[in-house]
Design an enzyme around this catalytic site. Structure first.
Site, PDB file in Angstrom:
ATOM      1  CB  ILE A   1     -22.105 -41.669  10.893  1.00  0.00           C
ATOM      2  CG1 ILE A   1     -20.958 -42.679  11.028  1.00  0.00           C
ATOM      3  CG2 ILE A   1     -21.946 -40.883   9.604  1.00  0.00           C
ATOM      4  CD1 ILE A   1     -20.986 -43.782   9.987  1.00  0.00           C
TER       5      ILE A   1
ATOM      6  CB  SER B   1     -22.306 -49.753   3.203  1.00  0.00           C
ATOM      7  OG  SER B   1     -21.322 -50.715   3.532  1.00  0.00           O
TER       8      SER B   1
ATOM      9  CE1 TYR C   1     -26.367 -51.136   6.894  1.00  0.00           C
ATOM     10  CE2 TYR C   1     -24.372 -51.955   5.847  1.00  0.00           C
ATOM     11  CZ  TYR C   1     -25.082 -50.925   6.430  1.00  0.00           C
ATOM     12  OH  TYR C   1     -24.504 -49.687   6.551  1.00  0.00           O
TER      13      TYR C   1
ATOM     14  CE  LYS D   1     -27.108 -48.427   4.531  1.00  0.00           C
ATOM     15  NZ  LYS D   1     -27.632 -47.057   4.780  1.00  0.00           N
TER      16      LYS D   1
END
Length: 246
Positions: A17, A141, A165, A169
């Site tokens: 990305i 996310s 994770y 985020k």
């Protein structure tokens, strides 16, 4: 020295990305610095994009190394005089169920996904102050949404392995909100727009390229937020369909 073109820094830009974001920003006429922990990999990516006629250069940038981040900021100041766009894209995902996640693994994830963002942002603010239209995009996310998680939404990916994770985020999203409020009360930064972006479930090395979206599709919302007009939003959380629930 002050660059005539808008200058963008994308962290973690040697692949996925980040690389797609760098390409798209350069296609819009920005001079793009590809931040990469490995200078060799960054130079390989920059060479590929340069062959496409795009104004990109590699910059060694490990977001967990404050001294290295400071040196990168000084390089940008010397070469370009300012920074117009910062995309905090560098991220780490190591899958682990909640009951098996150790504090050390949690620290590793937060070191990149949260503290790394603060390190780069802090070092970049003096350069962003010099821009007439500064923008920061924090790559987050949808799985970090407290609302969607609480409501039991079926979010893509390995739900039982993203404990650290998604927590990191979610913390990143709070950074976005807190920065936006702070900037609004700082006369030198009140024109700075900062937002969180969700690329969606995108095929990258983090998921062994199992996701259905391409890197180019994932980069779309990031690029849009990085190039917002003066009347665009700040302090928001978006994907390419619009606002995402916090």
């Amino acid at each position: 020295m002050t660059s005539p073109a808008r200058v963008a820094l994308v962290t973690g830009a040697n692949k996925g990305i980040g690389k797609a974001t760098a390409r798209a920003l350069a296609q819009r006429g920005l001079t793009v610095l590809l931040g990469s922990r490995s200078l060799r990999r960054g130079e390989e990516a920059a060479h590929e994009l340069a062959w496409e006629g795009l104004p990109v250069t590699a910059l060694r940038l490990d977001v967990t190394d404050p001294a290295g981040v400071g040196a990168a900021a000084e390089h940008i100041r010397n070469e370009h005089g300012r920074l117009d766009v910062l995309v905090n894209n560098a991220g780490l995902f190591v899958g682990s169920p909640a009951v098996e996640t150790t504090p050390d693994r949690m620290r590793d994830m937060f070191d990149v996904n949260v503290f790394g963002v603060v390190t780069v942002t802090h070092a970049s603010l003096p350069l962003l102050r010099r821009s007439p239209a500064p923008r920061i995009v924090n790559v987050s996310s949808t799985t970090a949404s407290l609302t969607l998680t609480r409501d039991g939404a079926e979010l893509p990916g390995d739900a039982d392995r993203r404990f650290a994770y998604t927590s990191s985020k979610a913390a990143l999203n709070m950074l976005t909100l807190q920065y936006a409020r702070a900037f609004a009360h700082d006369p030198g930064l009140a024109h700075l727009k900062i937002n969180s972006a969700s690329p969606g479930y995108t095929a990258t090395g983090m998921n062994d390229f199992r996701a259905p979206r391409s890197a180019e599709e994932g980069a779309r919302v990031i690029v849009d937020l990085a190039t917002l007009p003066d009347d665009g939003p700040t302090g928001g959380f978006f994907d390419d369909r619009g606002p995402v629930a916090w």
